[in-house]
Design an enzyme around this catalytic site. Structure first.
Site, PDB file in Angstrom:
ATOM      1  N   GLU A   1       0.826  -1.215   0.000  1.00 45.94           N
ATOM      2  CA  GLU A   1       0.000   0.000   0.000  1.00 45.94           C
ATOM      3  C   GLU A   1       0.862   1.267   0.000  1.00 45.94           C
ATOM      4  O   GLU A   1       0.604   2.208   0.740  1.00 45.94           O
ATOM      5  CB  GLU A   1      -0.966  -0.025   1.187  1.00 45.94           C
ATOM      6  CG  GLU A   1      -1.891  -1.242   1.175  1.00 45.94           C
ATOM      7  CD  GLU A   1      -2.972  -1.204   2.258  1.00 45.94           C
ATOM      8  OE1 GLU A   1      -2.896  -0.328   3.147  1.00 45.94           O
ATOM      9  OE2 GLU A   1      -3.892  -2.048   2.213  1.00 45.94           O
TER      10      GLU A   1
ATOM     11  N   GLU B   1      -4.900  -9.434   0.594  1.00 46.40           N
ATOM     12  CA  GLU B   1      -5.385  -9.402   1.974  1.00 46.40           C
ATOM     13  C   GLU B   1      -6.903  -9.302   1.970  1.00 46.40           C
ATOM     14  O   GLU B   1      -7.477  -8.470   1.263  1.00 46.40           O
ATOM     15  CB  GLU B   1      -4.827  -8.194   2.759  1.00 46.40           C
ATOM     16  CG  GLU B   1      -3.338  -8.208   3.008  1.00 46.40           C
ATOM     17  CD  GLU B   1      -2.870  -6.967   3.773  1.00 46.40           C
ATOM     18  OE1 GLU B   1      -3.722  -6.269   4.374  1.00 46.40           O
ATOM     19  OE2 GLU B   1      -1.665  -6.699   3.771  1.00 46.40           O
TER      20      GLU B   1
END
Length: 498
Positions: free
Chosen positions: A116, A263
């Site tokens: 991220e 995820e």
């Protein structure tokens, strides 16, 4: 925009997958008592988990994973992105130490470069694509580029206007990064890594997103979300997030980059501000997610194209900062004991993280007695549970209180429904446990009993040819006593991953 949506409908998307979908697990390290690498691998092998993602490239764990056949995604930590993104030599050195030193004994199949970055470390964004290219060049030099893919996980928050999915687009401020990144993924045959958390979408929707929609629970057709531009029907948030990413890539003219979800999960515990972070909801979400992926269902935009997914995460992480929920995403505690037992009946050869397969549905501690009474009334009535065991003089009459009697009825319904996801909720007053609630001569359905035999459960559902089938009376509790004695009608895991 209407013209653009029409173009979406006419675009031929060529997304393919090299294999059927798989479910893997992320292995975090924020534990006060981190199991040894040998213990971690023993758990993975015992549960037949075949895919794992590491948040670094821990040498000891990679050595422990050698010769297991387990497919491993290693990660470049965020704090190393700037150095690797500015130096081909630094990247080559990282690959030499953390990849080449371990293959082929350790089956490394992917490298996640950072996590991220665009949203958590934006100052590294300008060198992100360079980091991927330098890592890939090092793999090419070692003839490993065919075996090991290189990508970088993104938060779904970089997708704007994500519903309906057909109007989704990436935050335009990241176009200078996203366009060359997608070109790299396409040219190397890699995939777009996406972190997808329906839990957060649900929490942030202020009641707009129904809980059942977030948890993959079945919805009647009139409750499904419909994309007015494509007329595609969405039965869960997960698919909507994934398709929003597909459409966002289409907006930039990239239609052939498959998505891997790096995820996804649901917390099993939260504070007072997170009432839906519960064992039952975590169980329901992950069980349904696993079944959804392994069935190769795909998404409405790309049906039958599996979306391989890594569950977040293998262990609860008690050292992770933040809210209580941040520490409670794991399938297991650090001692290898399952936090809950996944509901995977009918999902084929998949993980069931309780080798005894004995799980029970019980009244939740501290539940409102009035809500328990209402749920008990439903279970012994419309729920068609045989509650005769709770009559005075019968084995499960004592203790004579609503908690004990509702626990019996809840569990009887849960077992009758083959432990299907969502059948141990009862408007939030029930929860799943691996502790057998049987007591004395009261042997609960699903229990092995004291003599090792199962109780007769054939009477859980009223007989279809019984003259009294469906005809039930009501249990009423007053001041804790039973005042009316009449009947109320009520991978992880042996094999998780292929």
């Amino acid at each position: 925009m209407a013209v653009l949506f029409l173009l979406f409908l006419l675009t031929v998307s060529v997304v393919s997958a090299d294999e059927d979908g798989f479910v893997g697990v992320n292995i975090g390290t924020a534990l006060s008592d981190m199991p040894s690498p040998t213990q971690v691998v023993a758990l993975l092998k015992a549960q037949n988990i075949r895919h794992v993602r590491l948040y670094d490239a821990d040498r000891a764990l990679l050595l422990a994973l050698a010769n297991t056949g387990i497919r491993v995604t290693v990660s470049v930590p965020n704090d190393q992105i700037l150095g690797i993104g500015q130096s081909n030599a630094t990247a080559a050195n990282w690959v030499a130490r953390n990849v080449i030193a371990h293959v082929p004994a350790t089956n490394i199949t992917a490298i996640a470069v950072g996590s991220e970055i665009l949203t958590t470390l934006p100052n590294a964004a300008p060198v992100l694509v360079s980091a991927l290219k330098f890592i890939h060049s090092a793999l090419v030099a070692s003839n490993l580029d065919g075996q090991i893919k290189v990508s970088t996980p993104h938060s779904s928050s970089i997708i704007l206007d994500s519903f309906p999915p057909s109007q989704a687009f990436f935050n335009r401020s990241w176009d200078p990064v996203m366009v060359p990144l997608l070109k790299f993924l396409r040219s190397t045959g890699s995939y777009f890594m996406l972190n997808a958390y329906p839990y957060y979408d649900y929490m942030q929707s202020n009641g707009v997103i129904p809980l059942d929609y977030a948890l993959f629970r079945p919805l009647p057709p009139d409750k499904e979300a419909v994309d007015a531009n494509t007329l595609l029907h969405y039965t869960n948030v997960f698919d909507a997030i994934v398709d929003a990413a597909y459409f966002a890539m289409s907006y930039l003219n990239f239609t052939n980059v498959p998505i891997f979800v790096t995820e996804s999960g649901w917390p099993s515990k939260g504070d007072s501000s997170e009432p839906d972070a519960t064992l039952e909801n975590a169980n329901t979400y992950n069980s349904n997610l696993i079944r959804h992926v392994l069935n190769n269902t795909g998404t409405p935009k790309h049906p039958k194209i599996a979306v391989s997914t890594y569950i977040y995460e293998l262990y609860n992480e008690d050292l992770r900062p933040g809210a209580i929920s941040e520490k409670n995403w794991g399938l297991f505690d650090d001692d290898g004991i399952p936090v809950y037992t996944l509901h995977l009946t009918g999902a084929g050869t998949v993980l069931a993280n309780d080798t005894t397969n004995q799980t029970f549905c019980v009244a939740k501690e501290g539940a409102d007695p009035k809500m328990l009474q209402a749920a008990l009334d439903w279970a012994c009535g419309p729920g068609k549970v045989d509650c005769s065991y709770l009559l005075q003089g019968q084995p499960c009459y004592e203790p004579d209180n609503v908690v004990a009697h509702s626990t019996y009825a809840f569990n009887a319904y849960f077992q009758m429904m083959a432990k299907s996801p969502g059948t141990c909720d009862f408007k939030g007053v029930a929860t799943i446990t691996t502790t057998d609630p049987s007591h004395g001569s009261c042997i609960f359905p699903g229990s092995a009993g004291r003599n090792g035999t199962l109780p007769n459960t054939t009477s859980l559902a009223p007989s279809s040819n019984s003259a009294t089938s469906g005809c039930h009376s009501v249990y009423i509790y007053g001041a804790g006593s039973f005042t009316t004695s009449v009947i109320l009608g009520v991978l992880l895991m042996s094999v998780l991953f292929l």
